[in-house]
Write a protein that holds these residues in place. Structure first.
Motif, short mmCIF file in Angstrom:
data_model
loop_
_atom_site.label_atom_id
_atom_site.label_comp_id
_atom_site.label_asym_id
_atom_site.label_seq_id
_atom_site.Cartn_x
_atom_site.Cartn_y
_atom_site.Cartn_z
N SER A 79 -23.81 -2.07 -6.86
CA SER A 79 -23.47 -2.03 -5.42
C SER A 79 -23.25 -3.49 -4.91
CB SER A 79 -24.42 -1.07 -4.73
OG SER A 79 -25.42 -1.86 -4.40
N LEU A 80 -22.70 -3.33 -3.65
CA LEU A 80 -22.55 -4.46 -2.88
C LEU A 80 -23.49 -4.40 -1.48
CD1 LEU A 80 -18.87 -5.23 -2.78
CD2 LEU A 80 -20.54 -6.55 -4.04
N LYS A 81 -23.97 -5.56 -1.11
CA LYS A 81 -25.14 -5.32 -0.06
C LYS A 81 -24.17 -6.16 0.93
CE LYS A 81 -29.89 -4.65 -1.49
NZ LYS A 81 -29.84 -3.57 -0.81
N LEU A 82 -24.31 -6.27 2.42
CA LEU A 82 -23.98 -7.16 3.09
C LEU A 82 -25.17 -8.30 3.23
CD1 LEU A 82 -21.83 -7.60 5.26
CD2 LEU A 82 -23.38 -6.30 6.90
N LEU A 99 -21.25 -0.63 3.24
CA LEU A 99 -22.32 -1.42 3.31
C LEU A 99 -23.32 -1.27 4.31
CD1 LEU A 99 -20.17 -2.42 0.93
CD2 LEU A 99 -20.92 -4.86 1.81
#
Lengths: 141, 141, 141, 141
Positions: free
Chosen positions: A7-10, A110
């Protein structure tokens, strides 16, 4: 069975860039705002309360951000007939006020940005400027 | 006078079997859900939040489970005119949202299952699958 | 400036696998437990309360999981002289009780597992079995 | 009798400048931090949670900022024997943890900065950098 998924995180830099973009728009509009950036778990990443912003809009704008992050869509899209029931059942952080937008990048949510102290239209415009600052998707019509 | 009465309790194995049955149905429907199993005292026995389920539906779905266990009937059957008053008076866990079903076996209410993040109809369908997994009565029409 | 960073999330399947592994160990030890899996944001992913587990250990074991996820290390490592001060200042979810372990995979903290109702040593042993079920790192000495 | 008295308020620009100064110091130290700026009323003006900062330190660091603003002195100066009693009586936001500093300009207390996720010494150093960024007094020994 896979125990994990990518996943992507801010980042905090991303959150502060959003804050700056939203702040610049609020100044341009001449309306002091509370601006909240939360992550996907609803936890605060960055915040500013501008000079003259309404104190209690701090809480409403945080609820907008959490709602947008939770539901992965702009706040204000609940069936009005259900809104109070849902809000009470959810422990009050779920709100049907406009001014919360999900932070969507590469199809992933996010977190959320929530803005409050202006009119609904001003709150949305400032939140959109926050999204634009990092090139996030803008799902407002 | 008898100071005691026999009763049935749901085991954790029963609760986990309900969880698995509800989870399988949610996957089949392609809708991520929050699934709660509570006992007759409204205390959580088992829970899962599926990937992509709405974060704030955690609380609404728990409220549905507690409401069904308390009232021994599906949630959503309050007089809509009374719903907010009742919810506030009950300390917010009483909800009129659909998606909570009582767990009734041999005429006794052993707790409730509450599901949330889909549409009302999806939430009910997933909750029913939880009941079916342990052969509990299904009082939905 | 990068607005995003890649990360791993625990899936609900991973969380349920941890739950099953911890449950099996608790049965083997003959001690009923509350078992909580939370994500990196401290939000519950999966839970079970075993038959006979202490009701109030539900809350303590959740605090252990959140503490381990927040601090990225086993719970119980605060300076005892600071523990009550920290707990009060943190809004009570921060605990110095043992039985919470971080879920670390590929060097990233994906959340925490918190176990409670047994002795401290039993709680830790059950939490470790949860980590082992998905091949997560085990930082206990 | 005078019904009013002149005072100074911290602007949001001042608060954001403090945030940036503290953030730069935290990066230099290589320690991720939660950084809070509150006004004289204890209400949040600006906040950032850096990548990797402890989640629960969000609340402890806010308590530090509020304590410093309230008492107009660095947090951590209560008599340790009184600390828990005072904290409970104050509704938990009063803390004796170090890392909160008052924002004093021209002899007036305009609020507080609270930092948390590092060691006490790191938290203080980062808070001092926040004060320095706007030329506020530094009362640390």
């Amino acid at each position: 069975m896979s125990a994990t998924r990518p996943s992507l995180k801010l980042t905090h830099e991303g959150a502060l860039t959003m804050l700056a973009g939203a702040l610049a728009k609020a100044k341009e509009l001449g309306v002091p705002q509370n601006i909240n950036i939360v992550d996907e778990g609803g936890n605060l990443l960055a915040f500013v309360r501008m000079d003259g912003a309404k104190l209690l809009s701090r809480e409403t704008s945080l609820s907008k951000a959490i709602t947008a992050a939770s539901h992965r869509q702009p706040s204000g899209r609940l069936n009005p007939a259900d809104a109070v029931n849902l809000q009470l059942a959810a422990g009050q952080r779920l709100t049907n006020l406009v001014g919360g937008l999900p932070i969507i990048i590469e199809g992933q949510c996010l977190g959320g940005i929530g803005v409050g102290s202006g009119t609904g239209a001003q709150d949305i415009e400032v939140a959109r400027a926050g999204l634009a600052a990092i090139g996030a998707d803008d799902q407002t019509p």
